[in-house]
Design an enzyme around this catalytic site. Sequence first.
Site, short mmCIF file in Angstrom:
data_model
loop_
_atom_site.label_atom_id
_atom_site.label_comp_id
_atom_site.label_asym_id
_atom_site.label_seq_id
_atom_site.Cartn_x
_atom_site.Cartn_y
_atom_site.Cartn_z
N THR A 151 46.95 42.77 42.53
CA THR A 151 45.98 41.71 42.28
C THR A 151 46.60 40.61 41.44
O THR A 151 47.77 40.69 41.06
CB THR A 151 44.73 42.33 41.60
OG1 THR A 151 43.68 41.35 41.55
CG2 THR A 151 45.02 42.81 40.19
N ASN A 152 45.85 39.56 41.18
CA ASN A 152 46.27 38.48 40.29
C ASN A 152 45.44 38.53 39.03
O ASN A 152 44.31 39.02 39.06
CB ASN A 152 46.04 37.13 40.97
CG ASN A 152 47.09 36.81 42.00
OD1 ASN A 152 48.19 37.35 41.98
ND2 ASN A 152 46.75 35.92 42.91
N ARG A 153 45.96 37.99 37.96
CA ARG A 153 45.17 37.92 36.72
C ARG A 153 44.25 36.71 36.79
O ARG A 153 44.70 35.57 36.78
CB ARG A 153 46.10 37.81 35.53
CG ARG A 153 46.86 39.10 35.27
CD ARG A 153 47.76 38.98 34.09
NE ARG A 153 47.03 38.75 32.85
CZ ARG A 153 47.60 38.38 31.71
NH1 ARG A 153 48.89 38.18 31.66
NH2 ARG A 153 46.88 38.21 30.63
N SER A 154 42.96 36.97 36.91
CA SER A 154 41.97 35.89 36.92
C SER A 154 40.64 36.47 36.48
O SER A 154 40.18 37.45 37.07
CB SER A 154 41.84 35.30 38.32
OG SER A 154 40.71 34.47 38.41
N ALA A 162 42.21 32.76 42.52
CA ALA A 162 43.64 33.10 42.46
C ALA A 162 43.89 34.09 43.61
O ALA A 162 43.78 35.31 43.44
CB ALA A 162 43.98 33.72 41.12
#
Length: 219
Positions: free
Chosen positions: A29-32, A96
């Site tokens: 995943t992405n950090r958001s 993101a």
Amino acid sequence: TQPKLLAGRRVVITAGPTSEKIDPVRVITNRSSGKTGYAIARAAHEAGAQVVLVSGPTALPAPHGVRRVDVESAADMHAAVMAGARDADLFIAVAAVADWHVANASGNKLKKNASNQPPALQFAPNPDILAEVARLPDGPWCVGFAAETENLHEHAQAKRQRKGVPLLVGNLAQDSMGGDTTTFVLFDDQGIEELPKLSKTDAARRLIKAIAARLPRKA
Ligand code: C5P
């Protein structure tokens, strides 16, 4: 009270990260946090718009008066956006989105084996949702985001051109990520407008004003 700058407008907004399966218990995943996208959804609703918020996994409650569509992967987000984009007046891509998904994701949990060899993941590119919506004939007016860690102006102008969008909002990742404040820099064909450091709520309201001032009149 705010003037209803987006009265009668249909708006699709993406927010949060996407989550790409490795196996049933593991993801990439992405950090958001989703805070910026959700604040923009609230501001668009306040401005009188009919808002669909296509959201990856976040810990945030659905904003009042907004229709939230929950998705996990970029493929899910792509499908949900394309279902509504043609009828929208405005698309704001804040999510993101993961650039890749795991092409050889496993249907069963990957197990450690005797030799303790880590799995060989293969990646395949995800669709660029914003670029695709921006190319739709008679599609919505599009706003993109660029969270960068350095050379914001250079990267953001290049991204605006590459994505083919009239307005791109830049912010420095380290200024904004996870927190409650942000500093937006607006890039359009007229040049650059820097907003001050603001709460995400106020930054979102300023952005909605800036968008409303640029949005073509309804035919
Ligand atoms: O290409 P990049 O991820 O740097 O561009 C960021 C902008 O494009 C954001 O507005 C983001 O929401 C959007 N985007 C998208 N689909 C992707 C990747 C990015 O809509 N697959």
